[in-house]
Design a protein around this motif. Structure first.
Motif, PDB file in Angstrom:
ATOM      1  N   LEU A  35      -7.148  11.884 -17.459  1.00 29.52           N
ATOM      2  CA  LEU A  35      -6.965  10.812 -18.278  1.00 29.52           C
ATOM      3  C   LEU A  35      -8.212   9.778 -18.295  1.00 29.52           C
ATOM      4  O   LEU A  35      -8.171   9.045 -19.232  1.00 29.52           O
ATOM      5  N   PHE A  36      -9.127   9.753 -17.251  1.00 33.95           N
ATOM      6  CA  PHE A  36     -10.237   8.519 -17.066  1.00 33.95           C
ATOM      7  C   PHE A  36     -10.576   8.594 -18.298  1.00 33.95           C
ATOM      8  O   PHE A  36     -11.264   7.747 -18.884  1.00 33.95           O
ATOM      9  N   LEU A  49      -6.708   1.604 -11.550  1.00 33.31           N
ATOM     10  CA  LEU A  49      -6.910   2.170 -10.416  1.00 33.31           C
ATOM     11  C   LEU A  49      -8.233   2.922 -10.353  1.00 33.31           C
ATOM     12  O   LEU A  49      -8.470   3.488  -9.267  1.00 33.31           O
ATOM     13  N   ALA A  50      -8.761   3.291 -11.600  1.00 37.46           N
ATOM     14  CA  ALA A  50      -9.795   3.981 -11.467  1.00 37.46           C
ATOM     15  C   ALA A  50     -10.691   3.828 -10.525  1.00 37.46           C
ATOM     16  O   ALA A  50     -11.225   4.810  -9.803  1.00 37.46           O
ATOM     17  N   THR A  73       0.930  -1.313  -0.209  1.00 36.02           N
ATOM     18  CA  THR A  73       0.072  -0.018  -0.127  1.00 36.02           C
ATOM     19  C   THR A  73       0.895   1.191  -0.292  1.00 36.02           C
ATOM     20  O   THR A  73       0.457   2.321  -0.673  1.00 36.02           O
ATOM     21  N   ARG A  74       1.945   1.291   0.631  1.00 35.96           N
ATOM     22  CA  ARG A  74       2.732   2.308   0.811  1.00 35.96           C
ATOM     23  C   ARG A  74       3.386   2.672  -0.512  1.00 35.96           C
ATOM     24  O   ARG A  74       3.558   3.872  -0.909  1.00 35.96           O
ATOM     25  N   VAL A  75       3.957   1.381  -1.134  1.00 35.45           N
ATOM     26  CA  VAL A  75       4.479   1.756  -2.648  1.00 35.45           C
ATOM     27  C   VAL A  75       3.302   2.312  -3.724  1.00 35.45           C
ATOM     28  O   VAL A  75       3.658   3.235  -4.240  1.00 35.45           O
ATOM     29  N   ALA A  76       2.123   1.744  -3.527  1.00 36.47           N
ATOM     30  CA  ALA A  76       1.109   2.114  -4.470  1.00 36.47           C
ATOM     31  C   ALA A  76       0.864   3.776  -3.966  1.00 36.47           C
ATOM     32  O   ALA A  76       0.868   4.516  -5.132  1.00 36.47           O
ATOM     33  N   ASP A 102      -4.049  -2.171  -1.724  1.00 35.87           N
ATOM     34  CA  ASP A 102      -3.262  -3.409  -1.443  1.00 35.87           C
ATOM     35  C   ASP A 102      -3.105  -4.382  -2.672  1.00 35.87           C
ATOM     36  O   ASP A 102      -2.109  -4.740  -3.055  1.00 35.87           O
ATOM     37  N   GLN A 103      -4.527  -4.739  -2.856  1.00 39.09           N
ATOM     38  CA  GLN A 103      -4.446  -5.734  -3.870  1.00 39.09           C
ATOM     39  C   GLN A 103      -3.897  -5.451  -5.128  1.00 39.09           C
ATOM     40  O   GLN A 103      -3.264  -6.104  -5.891  1.00 39.09           O
ATOM     41  N   TRP A 104      -4.296  -4.192  -5.636  1.00 41.42           N
ATOM     42  CA  TRP A 104      -3.838  -3.742  -6.775  1.00 41.42           C
ATOM     43  C   TRP A 104      -2.358  -3.731  -6.916  1.00 41.42           C
ATOM     44  O   TRP A 104      -1.717  -4.140  -7.874  1.00 41.42           O
TER      45      TRP A 104
END
Lengths: 112, 112
Positions: free
Chosen positions: A32-33, A90-91, A13-16, B98-100
């Motif tokens: 961009l969506f 991610l949307a 989660t942190r990296v994301a 997190d999953q993503w």
DNA sequence: TGAACAGGTTACCAGCCGGTAACCTTCTTG
DNA sequence: CAAGAAGGTTACCGGCTGGTAACCTGTTCA
């Protein structure tokens, strides 16, 4: 060496979140969506961001594999940015975060 | 004056992300998902964070209304931190993020 | 011929954020 | 009476992030 999410370096989660961290990235995302956008379009439509900073954020998103940059030959020069598959996935998450914010934070505005 | 999400100041997602921005906040979150924790517990269980920085992050989460701090009188002093309702409602979103990350980023580890 | 446009790049700077290390207060226990 | 534990606080510092402003390159059009 065992890695767990307790270890800040490997916490997914942190990296994301670090990929999304950047003052203008969420706004870029929402633009961009709805499809590819030219650099100058983004620059025009996002108020108060400088060329340099906008470009930096786009490059970081590109480096993270969330955005793809395409150069179309011709004149005037045309460069478009669009979400990659990875980025597009991610949307729904960002929309839910948006929802959460709108219901819990005052003075904040829902995406259109 | 019309506010839209195009305006960085009022972009809900950006504001939400700014509440989560902080090197140790996601890890703190995952620790608190399973219930209240003492300060010293968090400090023991999160490697390599200093007291000062851990405290800073907790105070920021508290200021954002995501975490509640409770002082229990007695000796030794006992202070516990727990998620507020608002904070707990972020859980499913963070789990999806997190999953993503686990499916899209290499070298990253799923929460337990 | 020179202005305008698209998409950048460069130099430079201020403020924030996380980091280290030492110190403090209160009470209990050996 | 000294040490230790819990929960902080304080002083200080380096690097990253975002910011401004000016400049560059190539082509088309008036």
């Amino acid at each position: 060496m065992r890695h767990t999410y307790h270890d800040v370096e490997f916490c997914a989660t942190r990296v994301a979140l670090s990929l999304l961290a950047g003052k203008w990235k969420p706004i870029i995302f929402f633009h961009l969506f709805s499809g590819p956008r030219r650099f100058s379009e983004l620059w025009r439509d996002i108020p108060r961001v400088s060329k340099k900073v906008l470009l930096e954020q786009l490059r970081q998103l590109e480096a993270a594999g969330l955005v793809e940059r395409t150069v179309h030959n011709g004149f005037p020069p045309e460069v478009t940015y669009q979400l990659s598959t990875k980025g597009a996935e991610l949307a729904p998450i960002l929309r839910r975060l948006d929802q959460w914010a709108v219901t819990h934070i005052e003075g904040v505005v829902q995406i259109s």
